[in-house]
Write a protein that holds these residues in place. Structure first.
Motif, PDB file in Angstrom:
ATOM      1  N   TYR A 159       0.576 -27.425  -7.367  1.00 52.41           N
ATOM      2  CA  TYR A 159       1.782 -26.989  -6.657  1.00 52.41           C
ATOM      3  C   TYR A 159       2.356 -28.137  -5.842  1.00 52.41           C
ATOM      4  N   SER A 160       3.607 -27.965  -5.447  1.00 58.23           N
ATOM      5  CA  SER A 160       4.301 -28.938  -4.608  1.00 58.23           C
ATOM      6  C   SER A 160       5.137 -28.161  -3.598  1.00 58.23           C
ATOM      7  N   PHE A 161       5.978 -28.873  -2.842  1.00 57.35           N
ATOM      8  CA  PHE A 161       6.830 -28.224  -1.846  1.00 57.35           C
ATOM      9  C   PHE A 161       8.284 -28.612  -2.076  1.00 57.35           C
ATOM     10  N   ALA A 188       5.023 -23.521  -7.587  1.00 60.72           N
ATOM     11  CA  ALA A 188       3.972 -23.655  -8.597  1.00 60.72           C
ATOM     12  C   ALA A 188       4.435 -24.613  -9.687  1.00 60.72           C
ATOM     13  N   ASP A 189       3.564 -25.529 -10.071  1.00 65.52           N
ATOM     14  CA  ASP A 189       3.912 -26.516 -11.099  1.00 65.52           C
ATOM     15  C   ASP A 189       3.185 -26.219 -12.412  1.00 65.52           C
ATOM     16  N   ASN A 190       2.104 -26.932 -12.700  1.00 69.61           N
ATOM     17  CA  ASN A 190       1.392 -26.765 -13.962  1.00 69.61           C
ATOM     18  C   ASN A 190       0.250 -25.754 -13.836  1.00 69.61           C
ATOM     19  N   THR A 245      -7.864 -40.725 -11.480  1.00 71.39           N
ATOM     20  CA  THR A 245      -7.371 -42.034 -11.921  1.00 71.39           C
ATOM     21  C   THR A 245      -6.338 -41.861 -13.027  1.00 71.39           C
ATOM     22  N   GLY A 246      -6.642 -40.973 -13.962  1.00 72.35           N
ATOM     23  CA  GLY A 246      -5.707 -40.708 -15.056  1.00 72.35           C
ATOM     24  C   GLY A 246      -4.676 -39.653 -14.716  1.00 72.35           C
ATOM     25  N   GLY A 247      -4.864 -38.986 -13.571  1.00 75.48           N
ATOM     26  CA  GLY A 247      -3.906 -37.973 -13.128  1.00 75.48           C
ATOM     27  C   GLY A 247      -3.944 -36.697 -13.939  1.00 75.48           C
ATOM     28  N   SER A 248      -5.176 -36.213 -14.251  1.00 77.89           N
ATOM     29  CA  SER A 248      -5.272 -34.996 -15.055  1.00 77.89           C
ATOM     30  C   SER A 248      -6.446 -34.138 -14.616  1.00 77.89           C
ATOM     31  N   ILE A 308      -3.861 -30.621 -17.942  1.00 75.53           N
ATOM     32  CA  ILE A 308      -2.567 -30.676 -17.265  1.00 75.53           C
ATOM     33  C   ILE A 308      -2.569 -31.858 -16.308  1.00 75.53           C
ATOM     34  N   ALA A 309      -1.389 -32.255 -15.889  1.00 71.49           N
ATOM     35  CA  ALA A 309      -1.258 -33.347 -14.930  1.00 71.49           C
ATOM     36  C   ALA A 309      -1.543 -32.838 -13.524  1.00 71.49           C
TER      37      ALA A 309
END
Length: 233
Positions: free
Chosen positions: A74-76, A84-86, A117-120, A128-129
């Motif tokens: 999630y983000s803002f 909610a994102d991924n 490190t890979g962002g997943s 997911i990212a």
């Protein structure tokens, strides 16, 4: 993996001896070691190693064959609202809980791997990212009008808190399988029967994440303490 399987085997043997001692009642998680109260936590972070283990404890729900449980990032937005994102599915309707019946215990656990490190973040089936170490959990009921409910109450269309969250980091109860948190979900609109037994999942290696409002209060308190200390000096 060998250690995880050994823990599962021990737990199942204890279950056959002592019976099912893990229940949810009156917003409390009832275990052989005592009761845990709902903490109200909505967001979590990963605390160590490279993965977490999710244990599907039990499901007592009319939609249990189609309900799915997972993790979401999630983000803002610019107003500070949670978005909610991924989403990453952890358990699908085919999974069965450890305490539901005598099914294969492997069907009741899922490993979720974090790679910052890979962002997943990933399971054996999907990835997911993830941009930072914070996430929530969701329950989707495809046959119940396709509704999705989140640990962030503000994301729920009915504005109802569909998750009870129990802090079990003391590891006092063998039934929680070493989980740091146990989440109990209600899959009906506006709480329905409010039994919170529609999906009960234990998660290892996580801790709660304070939301911005809490952090702001904490920061204000620290600034006040610093000011008083300076005046005293």
């Amino acid at each position: 993996m060998r250690i995880k399987l050994l823990l599962l085997t021990i737990a199942l043997l204890l279950t056959s001896t002592h019976g099912m001692a893990l229940t949810v009642s009156s917003n409390q998680l009832v275990t052989s070691a005592g009761n845990y109260s709902d903490t109200g936590d909505e967001a979590f972070s990963f605390t160590g190693g490279d993965d977490i283990t999710a244990f599907l404890m039990f499901e007592f729900a009319g939609y249990q064959n189609t309900n799915t449980f997972g993790l979401y990032t999630y983000s803002f937005d610019t107003q500070g609202n949670v978005v909610a994102d991924n989403t990453l599915e952890i358990f699908n309707g085919a999974a069965q809980g450890l305490w539901d019946d005598n099914q294969d215990p492997l069907n009741s656990t899922t490993t979720v791997t974090f790679d910052f490190t890979g962002g997943s973040v990933s399971t054996s089936n999907n990835s997911i990212a993830i941009s930072d170490n914070r996430f929530g959990f969701y329950l989707t009921s495809p046959t119940n009008n396709g509704q999705t409910f989140y640990t962030h109450t503000s994301l729920n269309a009915d504005q109802y808190d569909h998750f009870l969250t129990f802090d079990t980091r003391d590891n006092a109860a063998w039934e929680v399988m070493g989980s740091n948190y146990v989440l109990a979900a209600e899959d009906l609109w506006s709480g329905g029967d409010q039994d919170f037994t529609d999906m009960v999942v234990g998660i290892s290696d996580i801790a709660p994440v304070p939301e911005p409002a809490t952090l702001l209060l904490l920061g204000s308190g620290l600034v006040g303490l610093a000011f008083l200390k300076r005046r005293k000096s």
